[in-house]
Write a protein that holds these residues in place. Structure first.
Motif, PDB file in Angstrom:
ATOM      1  N   ASP A   1       6.839   0.869  -5.978  1.00  0.00           N
ATOM      2  CA  ASP A   1       5.846   2.288  -6.352  1.00  0.00           C
ATOM      3  C   ASP A   1       4.773   1.669  -7.347  1.00  0.00           C
TER       4      ASP A   1
ATOM      5  N   ALA B   1       2.427  -0.614  -5.374  1.00  0.00           N
ATOM      6  CA  ALA B   1       1.514   0.389  -4.379  1.00  0.00           C
ATOM      7  C   ALA B   1       0.323   1.206  -5.115  1.00  0.00           C
TER       8      ALA B   1
ATOM      9  N   CYS C   1       8.621  -0.151   3.359  1.00  0.00           N
ATOM     10  CA  CYS C   1       7.237  -0.201   2.691  1.00  0.00           C
ATOM     11  C   CYS C   1       6.053  -0.753   3.473  1.00  0.00           C
TER      12      CYS C   1
ATOM     13  N   HIS D   1       8.458   3.689   0.319  1.00  0.00           N
ATOM     14  CA  HIS D   1       9.277   4.682   0.843  1.00  0.00           C
ATOM     15  C   HIS D   1      10.674   4.542   0.602  1.00  0.00           C
TER      16      HIS D   1
ATOM     17  N   ILE E   1       0.675  -1.087  -0.178  1.00  0.00           N
ATOM     18  CA  ILE E   1      -0.120   0.091  -0.092  1.00  0.00           C
ATOM     19  C   ILE E   1       0.861   1.271  -0.090  1.00  0.00           C
ATOM     20  N   GLU E   2       2.033   1.307   0.525  1.00  0.00           N
ATOM     21  CA  GLU E   2       2.896   2.320   0.380  1.00  0.00           C
ATOM     22  C   GLU E   2       4.329   1.885   0.067  1.00  0.00           C
TER      23      GLU E   2
ATOM     24  N   LYS F   1      -1.638  -3.792   9.311  1.00  0.00           N
ATOM     25  CA  LYS F   1      -0.788  -2.854   8.376  1.00  0.00           C
ATOM     26  C   LYS F   1       0.724  -3.149   9.103  1.00  0.00           C
TER      27      LYS F   1
END
Length: 147
Positions: A136, A139, A93, A89, A86-87, A111
């Motif tokens: 990326d 996500a 992640c 960085h 879902i994300e 999460k």
């Protein structure tokens, strides 16, 4: 992008899990630890079968778990476990998870903040550019699967 982790429609990666008698606690329902084991199992499978596929090796460790227990589950029965990225960085992640009972009711969401780890120093390290790009894309996809 914000995700409702309890929405079955956001997950493309799913496993079916059989609830075990050993998962039952003194109250007669599936124990919270068993919920976490089922969610861990889908996360590990998702990371192996989807996230890491075709990428150079990289190490992830759990940095934080945020879980919401939504309803009880009972033995005997089955559960559907779901996971998706879902994300993404620089050094971490986030993997979203959900667990659904045999009737399709969401029983828990989780999460998992996964940290990129250097195997030699055991310190957080930035993802390689090719890995970050793949994270990326996952996500940003509609269901956490490659587009």
């Amino acid at each position: 992008m914000a995700f409702d982790l309890a929405d079955r429609g956001i997950y493309g990666f799913v496993t079916s899990e059989r609830l075990r008698f050993a998962d039952v606690d003194a109250n007669g329902h599936v124990n919270n630890v068993a919920f976490l084991q089922l969610l861990e199992s889908v996360r590990v499978s998702y990371l192996r079968e989807v996230v890491r596929k075709g990428l150079p090796p990289f190490r992830l460790v759990v940095g934080r778990l945020e879980v919401d227990f939504k309803r009880q589950m009972f033995y005997p029965g089955t559960a559907t476990a779901c996971a998706r990225l879902i994300e993404a960085h620089e050094r971490k992640c986030v993997v979203g998870h959900a667990l659904f009972d045999g009737e399709g009711n969401c029983t828990a969401v989780l999460k998992a903040i996964m940290v990129s780890l250097n195997e030699e120093t055991h310190r957080a390290v930035s993802f390689a550019p090719v890995v970050r790009k793949a994270l990326d894309r996952l996500a940003a996809s509609a269901n956490g699967l490659p587009i």
